[in-house]
Design a protein around this motif. Structure first.
Motif, PDB file in Angstrom:
ATOM      1  N   ALA A  97       0.841  -1.209   0.000  1.00  0.00           N
ATOM      2  CA  ALA A  97       0.000   0.000   0.000  1.00  0.00           C
ATOM      3  C   ALA A  97       0.868   1.249   0.000  1.00  0.00           C
ATOM      4  CB  ALA A  97      -0.930  -0.015   1.218  1.00  0.00           C
ATOM      5  N   LEU A  98       1.955   1.212   0.778  1.00  0.00           N
ATOM      6  CA  LEU A  98       2.850   2.361   0.846  1.00  0.00           C
ATOM      7  C   LEU A  98       3.512   2.623  -0.500  1.00  0.00           C
ATOM      8  CD1 LEU A  98       4.277   4.527   2.538  1.00  0.00           C
ATOM      9  CD2 LEU A  98       6.012   2.817   3.114  1.00  0.00           C
ATOM     10  N   LEU A  99       3.973   1.570  -1.151  1.00  0.00           N
ATOM     11  CA  LEU A  99       4.616   1.732  -2.451  1.00  0.00           C
ATOM     12  C   LEU A  99       3.671   2.359  -3.469  1.00  0.00           C
ATOM     13  CD1 LEU A  99       6.570  -1.652  -2.681  1.00  0.00           C
ATOM     14  CD2 LEU A  99       7.549   0.636  -2.379  1.00  0.00           C
ATOM     15  N   LYS A 100       2.418   1.955  -3.448  1.00  0.00           N
ATOM     16  CA  LYS A 100       1.437   2.523  -4.376  1.00  0.00           C
ATOM     17  C   LYS A 100       1.214   4.011  -4.090  1.00  0.00           C
ATOM     18  CE  LYS A 100      -3.175   1.863  -6.334  1.00  0.00           C
ATOM     19  NZ  LYS A 100      -3.441   3.298  -6.380  1.00  0.00           N
ATOM     20  N   ARG A 101       1.106   4.372  -2.798  1.00  0.00           N
ATOM     21  CA  ARG A 101       0.891   5.779  -2.447  1.00  0.00           C
ATOM     22  C   ARG A 101       2.121   6.616  -2.821  1.00  0.00           C
ATOM     23  NH1 ARG A 101      -2.734   3.058  -2.020  1.00  0.00           N
ATOM     24  NH2 ARG A 101      -4.478   3.055  -0.545  1.00  0.00           N
ATOM     25  N   MET A 102       3.318   6.035  -2.654  1.00  0.00           N
ATOM     26  CA  MET A 102       4.537   6.757  -3.035  1.00  0.00           C
ATOM     27  C   MET A 102       4.541   7.063  -4.530  1.00  0.00           C
ATOM     28  SD  MET A 102       7.276   4.637  -0.694  1.00  0.00           S
ATOM     29  CE  MET A 102       8.736   5.433  -1.365  1.00  0.00           C
ATOM     30  N   GLU A 103       4.026   6.152  -5.315  1.00  0.00           N
ATOM     31  CA  GLU A 103       3.955   6.370  -6.757  1.00  0.00           C
ATOM     32  C   GLU A 103       2.850   7.367  -7.096  1.00  0.00           C
ATOM     33  OE1 GLU A 103       4.748   6.304 -10.731  1.00  0.00           O
ATOM     34  OE2 GLU A 103       5.940   5.501  -9.066  1.00  0.00           O
ATOM     35  N   ASP A 104       1.702   7.233  -6.439  1.00  0.00           N
ATOM     36  CA  ASP A 104       0.575   8.131  -6.707  1.00  0.00           C
ATOM     37  C   ASP A 104       0.910   9.576  -6.347  1.00  0.00           C
ATOM     38  OD1 ASP A 104      -0.840   5.932  -7.527  1.00  0.00           O
ATOM     39  OD2 ASP A 104      -1.951   5.692  -5.639  1.00  0.00           O
ATOM     40  N   HIS A 105       1.714   9.758  -5.299  1.00  0.00           N
ATOM     41  CA  HIS A 105       2.011  11.106  -4.794  1.00  0.00           C
ATOM     42  C   HIS A 105       3.513  11.380  -4.848  1.00  0.00           C
ATOM     43  CE1 HIS A 105      -2.128  11.193  -3.316  1.00  0.00           C
ATOM     44  NE2 HIS A 105      -1.909  10.048  -2.689  1.00  0.00           N
ATOM     45  N   ARG A 106       4.153  10.997  -5.936  1.00  0.00           N
ATOM     46  CA  ARG A 106       5.619  11.069  -5.998  1.00  0.00           C
ATOM     47  C   ARG A 106       6.142  12.500  -5.921  1.00  0.00           C
ATOM     48  NH1 ARG A 106       3.642   9.150 -10.753  1.00  0.00           N
ATOM     49  NH2 ARG A 106       3.906  10.383 -12.646  1.00  0.00           N
ATOM     50  N   LYS A 107       5.313  13.498  -6.227  1.00  0.00           N
ATOM     51  CA  LYS A 107       5.766  14.879  -6.130  1.00  0.00           C
ATOM     52  C   LYS A 107       5.277  15.579  -4.864  1.00  0.00           C
ATOM     53  CE  LYS A 107       6.336  15.777 -11.078  1.00  0.00           C
ATOM     54  NZ  LYS A 107       5.996  16.670 -12.204  1.00  0.00           N
ATOM     55  N   GLN A 108       4.526  14.866  -4.055  1.00  0.00           N
ATOM     56  CA  GLN A 108       3.975  15.462  -2.836  1.00  0.00           C
ATOM     57  C   GLN A 108       4.472  14.803  -1.556  1.00  0.00           C
ATOM     58  OE1 GLN A 108      -0.320  15.041  -4.321  1.00  0.00           O
ATOM     59  NE2 GLN A 108      -0.434  16.825  -2.987  1.00  0.00           N
ATOM     60  N   LEU A 109       5.182  13.697  -1.680  1.00  0.00           N
ATOM     61  CA  LEU A 109       5.510  12.909  -0.497  1.00  0.00           C
ATOM     62  C   LEU A 109       6.963  12.452  -0.531  1.00  0.00           C
ATOM     63  CD1 LEU A 109       4.429  11.390   2.076  1.00  0.00           C
ATOM     64  CD2 LEU A 109       4.035   9.430   0.560  1.00  0.00           C
ATOM     65  N   VAL A 110       7.628  12.591   0.594  1.00  0.00           N
ATOM     66  CA  VAL A 110       8.964  12.030   0.796  1.00  0.00           C
ATOM     67  C   VAL A 110       8.871  11.028   1.937  1.00  0.00           C
ATOM     68  CG1 VAL A 110      11.327  12.499   1.554  1.00  0.00           C
ATOM     69  CG2 VAL A 110      10.197  14.046  -0.051  1.00  0.00           C
ATOM     70  N   VAL A 111       9.369   9.829   1.708  1.00  0.00           N
ATOM     71  CA  VAL A 111       9.344   8.776   2.733  1.00  0.00           C
ATOM     72  C   VAL A 111      10.769   8.494   3.178  1.00  0.00           C
ATOM     73  CG1 VAL A 111       8.746   6.384   3.261  1.00  0.00           C
ATOM     74  CG2 VAL A 111       7.245   7.751   1.790  1.00  0.00           C
ATOM     75  N   ILE A 112      10.968   8.477   4.485  1.00  0.00           N
ATOM     76  CA  ILE A 112      12.249   8.107   5.077  1.00  0.00           C
ATOM     77  C   ILE A 112      12.018   6.906   5.983  1.00  0.00           C
ATOM     78  CG2 ILE A 112      14.142   8.810   6.588  1.00  0.00           C
ATOM     79  CD1 ILE A 112      13.680  11.684   5.714  1.00  0.00           C
ATOM     80  N   VAL A 113      12.713   5.813   5.715  1.00  0.00           N
ATOM     81  CA  VAL A 113      12.615   4.617   6.557  1.00  0.00           C
ATOM     82  C   VAL A 113      13.901   4.506   7.358  1.00  0.00           C
ATOM     83  CG1 VAL A 113      10.998   3.372   5.079  1.00  0.00           C
ATOM     84  CG2 VAL A 113      13.440   3.195   4.626  1.00  0.00           C
ATOM     85  N   ALA A 114      13.793   4.046   8.597  1.00  0.00           N
ATOM     86  CA  ALA A 114      14.953   4.032   9.481  1.00  0.00           C
ATOM     87  C   ALA A 114      15.005   2.747  10.288  1.00  0.00           C
ATOM     88  CB  ALA A 114      14.904   5.243  10.414  1.00  0.00           C
ATOM     89  N   GLY A 115      16.224   2.388  10.684  1.00  0.00           N
ATOM     90  CA  GLY A 115      16.407   1.214  11.527  1.00  0.00           C
ATOM     91  C   GLY A 115      17.853   0.780  11.576  1.00  0.00           C
ATOM     92  N   TYR A 116      18.120  -0.373  12.223  1.00  0.00           N
ATOM     93  CA  TYR A 116      19.471  -0.921  12.317  1.00  0.00           C
ATOM     94  C   TYR A 116      20.000  -1.273  10.921  1.00  0.00           C
ATOM     95  CZ  TYR A 116      18.158  -1.513  17.228  1.00  0.00           C
ATOM     96  OH  TYR A 116      17.740  -1.309  18.515  1.00  0.00           O
ATOM     97  N   PRO A 117      21.311  -1.127  10.691  1.00  0.00           N
ATOM     98  CA  PRO A 117      21.864  -1.356   9.346  1.00  0.00           C
ATOM     99  C   PRO A 117      21.556  -2.730   8.768  1.00  0.00           C
ATOM    100  CG  PRO A 117      23.464  -0.217  10.708  1.00  0.00           C
ATOM    101  CD  PRO A 117      22.322  -0.580  11.612  1.00  0.00           C
ATOM    102  N   ASP A 118      21.857  -3.807   9.490  1.00  0.00           N
ATOM    103  CA  ASP A 118      21.637  -5.148   8.937  1.00  0.00           C
ATOM    104  C   ASP A 118      20.170  -5.385   8.624  1.00  0.00           C
ATOM    105  OD1 ASP A 118      24.270  -5.696   9.030  1.00  0.00           O
ATOM    106  OD2 ASP A 118      24.202  -6.962  10.825  1.00  0.00           O
ATOM    107  N   GLU A 119      19.307  -5.013   9.561  1.00  0.00           N
ATOM    108  CA  GLU A 119      17.875  -5.229   9.381  1.00  0.00           C
ATOM    109  C   GLU A 119      17.325  -4.398   8.227  1.00  0.00           C
ATOM    110  OE1 GLU A 119      19.410  -4.963  12.131  1.00  0.00           O
ATOM    111  OE2 GLU A 119      18.667  -6.376  13.631  1.00  0.00           O
ATOM    112  N   MET A 120      17.821  -3.158   8.072  1.00  0.00           N
ATOM    113  CA  MET A 120      17.332  -2.319   6.979  1.00  0.00           C
ATOM    114  C   MET A 120      17.788  -2.852   5.631  1.00  0.00           C
ATOM    115  SD  MET A 120      15.344  -0.175   8.254  1.00  0.00           S
ATOM    116  CE  MET A 120      15.063   0.754   6.762  1.00  0.00           C
TER     117      MET A 120
END
Length: 695
Positions: A507-530
């Motif tokens: 669902a997130l990937l679809k919204r990122m595509e639908d709103h590619r000029k309105q939304l910036v997504v930053i994901v965070a976590g431990y290096p290996d897990e990310m």
């Protein structure tokens, strides 16, 4: 004595005064200017405009004070009180001479005024009264020396306060009516909107709001009362105009009564001067149409609901609520600094409402800050040298891309989605906030606000609900940054299709595509897990192409962070305390695990130190400021004991001690970014032998 009528008074005036007499400051009723009548109700506080008609006015206006008099069908009024007609004798001395000092009035006019007052007092069908009846003083009565100081019967209200109170004029009343007409029209449309009604009803059923099917008018009134309350909390004088504005709005919305058409202006001004009126406003301020759950403690209800629904009337309602607050604060014609700050806050409440969504936190951007201020704030952060350099490089790149775009030149892919990799407490959320603000100032995002969430905020427990949660959070983050902490938890189910984390990712990937000029997504976590998370879905690899590595803080940086906490709380460390603290962090950093808390460890240790200091100095007398603010070596807990406590939950896993070098970073990025991101020749441009080889 028979009561004199208004017609008889007018005949007396016509008999005594000629047209020339009534050309200056002396007015008969028909000549009194409308604006003067508004002022008079303040300057003559004993005047009851609902019960008395003005017959004659000597208008000697001196600002908030009036040195003249006002004659009605019952009394003569002065700035500090009034006399009924049967006590007019108190205005004359033993010889029957009028004692009023009427400024700038000729002796001839004073004589005519005296004649009028005598005629009024002597008016009786059965007796032949004359001026000599004023030759006798009433026992215990002070003879007045002029119109200003006359000691007469005062009404019960504080006259000085009444004179300072402002009035409602026709322009202000029509402004209120115009605004309320817009409120009412918008609320009628909302009450006829099925989606809006269903949303409010659902909120009622789930006890977000404790009320049975509230109308839009009730919601608007509740928000308006909240705004009025906020305006009243500023250290400033509350005017009657402000109070009336709230009363008028409440009557329109709740009681469907329009005072602008139902009451005369004079009656309105009489009403607001009544001492009971402020008491009623206080009761109205405390009145709650319905109770609101703690999830909405600071927010206005209608903007939150309409923003969530992306309703067409969101802008209208938000603008009107803001205008109401502005009208309240500007009713006295003056705007102080505190009022300007409050209006900024009200703007955010009305136009940028935060969504009351569990596991979601929203941080707004100051509209008045500059890019230079954001960069300065970035530079002031402790440590994070490589992050600062990468962000400055990004800023320069985006600036050039913007210039190329403005000149019509080709630009590179400006995808801004990022992956923040590193242990906790290393500033990932802080940097995410700064990045959003930078994108706003560079013109890539309209708002630049940050919406923080995690797996709990995105994933629901039932089929179909996760996509709805993701959609709602994305709507909240549009024109800003969506920060997903511990994002790897979304893919912890692996290939298990029953895990709703995978549904959230899709669902997130679809919204990122639908709103590619309105939304910036930053994901965070431990290096290996990310790394595992990004590799789990080809869509993630294709959309995230910026990677930032956050390293553990050094012992010296942890001491600086500790000192920053201390400074903000008005504490300082002496030299020995700082040395001991550094020794503790050096030992901790030698054996710290991959999930070491970094800045959080500094904060927790600081809180323990001030508790130890309190126990140490509680018996000292006298306590000087230096003793109160200084942390000594004794306030820092024992080294070995502290290190053991900090590392008590050490899982003995791999430690990320050193900042990855450039080759390591490139290796990770090459693993995460798919090859299709690189430029390849189109199919028809490939040499025949290459195609044959591939096949």
């Amino acid at each position: 004595m028979n009561k004199i009528s208004s017609i008889q008074l007018e005949k007396l005036i016509a008999t005594i005064f000629n047209a020339k007499d009534l050309e200056g400051n002396l007015y008969i009723n028909s000549r009194i200017p409308a604006l003067a009548i508004l002022r008079l109700s303040v300057q003559f506080p004993s005047l009851n405009m609902a019960a008395e008609d003005i017959i004659l006015l000597y208008d000697k206006n001196a600002g908030s004070f009036n040195q003249g008099f006002l004659l009605t069908t019952r009394n003569i009024h002065f700035a500090k009180g009034y006399l009924p007609f049967n006590e007019l004798e108190k205005l004359f001395d033993l010889e029957g001479k009028l004692m009023l000092e009427l400024p700038d009035m000729s002796d001839e006019l004073k004589s005519k005024v005296s004649q009028l007052l005598v005629s009024i007092a002597d008016y009786d069908d059965s007796k032949d009264m004359n001026i000599h009846r004023f030759g006798k003083k009433s026992e215990g009565t002070q003879i007045p020396t002029n119109g200003v100081e006359v000691e007469v019967k005062l009404n019960n209200q504080n006259t000085q306060q009444a004179m300072e109170n402002d009035l409602i004029d026709e322009e202000f009343l029509q402004l209120l009516k115009h605004e309320a007409d817009i409120y009412m029209d918008a609320c009628r449309h909302l009450d006829n909107d099925k989606t809006f009604k269903q949303t409010v009803q659902k909120m009622s059923n789930t006890t977000d709001i404790i009320v049975n099917d509230p109308s839009a008018r009730e919601l608007f009134a509740q928000d308006a009362i909240k705004l009025y309350e906020m305006c009243s909390e500023i250290d400033r004088k509350i005017t009657r105009r402000e109070q009336f504005a709230l009363a008028y709005l409440f009557e329109r919305l709740i009681n469907n009564s329009d005072m602008a058409t139902g009451l005369k202006l004079t009656r309105i001004n009489e009403m607001i001067q009544n001492p009971v009126f402020p008491q009623r406003i206080t009761q109205l301020r405390d009145f709650k149409i319905f109770n609101v759950k703690s999830e909405y403690p600071e927010e206005l209800l209608l903007p939150v609901i309409l923003s969530r629904l992306e309703h067409d009337l969101f802008s209208t309602i938000s603008a009107q609520l803001y205008r109401f607050a502005s009208l309240i604060l500007k009713a006295d014609g003056n705007v102080i600094a505190e009022e300007e700050e409050l209006l900024k806050k009200v703007w955010n409440l009305t136009h940028k409402p935060k969504k009351a969504t569990p596991n979601v936190k929203q941080t707004e951007v100051d509209d008045h800050e500059s890019l230079d201020e954001v960069i300065a704030e970035l530079n002031e952060l402790i440590g994070l040298k490589n992050i600062k350099e990468e962000i400055k490089t990004l800023i320069n790149f985006l600036k050039i891309q913007k210039i190329r775009e403005e000149k019509g030149l080709a630009t590179q892919d400006r995808a801004l989605h990022s992956v923040f990799m590193g242990p906790p407490g290393t500033g990932k959320t802080t940097i995410a906030r700064l990045v959003g603000r930078i994108y706003k100032h560079l013109g890539f995002l309209k708002r630049g606000h940050l919406v923080e969430t995690d797996r709990a905020g995105l994933v629901a427990g039932y089929i179909g609900q996760t996509a709805l949660k993701v959609d709602e959070i994305v709507k909240t983050a549009l024109d800003g940054v969506l920060f997903i902490d511990e994002a790897y938890a979304l893919s912890r189910g692996g290939e298990d299709k029953r895990d709703f984390g995978n549904e959230a990712i899709e669902a997130l990937l679809k919204r990122m595509e639908d709103h590619r000029k309105q939304l910036v997504v930053i994901v965070a976590g431990y290096p290996d897990e990310m790394e595992t998370f990004i590799k789990s879905n080809p869509g993630l690899q294709s959309r995230f192409n910026r990677y930032y590595f956050f390293n553990h803080y050094t012992p010296e940086e942890l001491v600086q962070i500790f000192k920053l906490f201390a400074s903000k709380a008005d504490f300082k460390l002496d030299e020995e305390a700082e040395e001991k603290l550094l020794f503790i962090f050096e030992k901790v950093c030698t054996d710290r695990p991959f999930n070491f808390g970094n800045a959080r460890v500094s904060r927790n240790l600081f809180e323990k130190c001030i508790e130890r200091q309190a126990n140490r100095i509680v018996g000292i007398a006298p306590l000087t400021e230096d003793i109160l603010i200084t942390l000594t070596e004794a306030d820092i807990p024992p080294v070995n004991e502290t290190v053991k406590e900090i590392l008590v939950f050490d899982p003995k896993k791999k430690s990320y001690e050193q900042q990855p070098d450039l080759s390591q970073i490139n290796e990770v990025i090459n693993k995460l970014i798919p090859q299709q991101h690189n430029e390849e020749p189109k199919e028809e441009e490939k040499p025949p032998e290459t195609k044959q080889t591939d096949e």
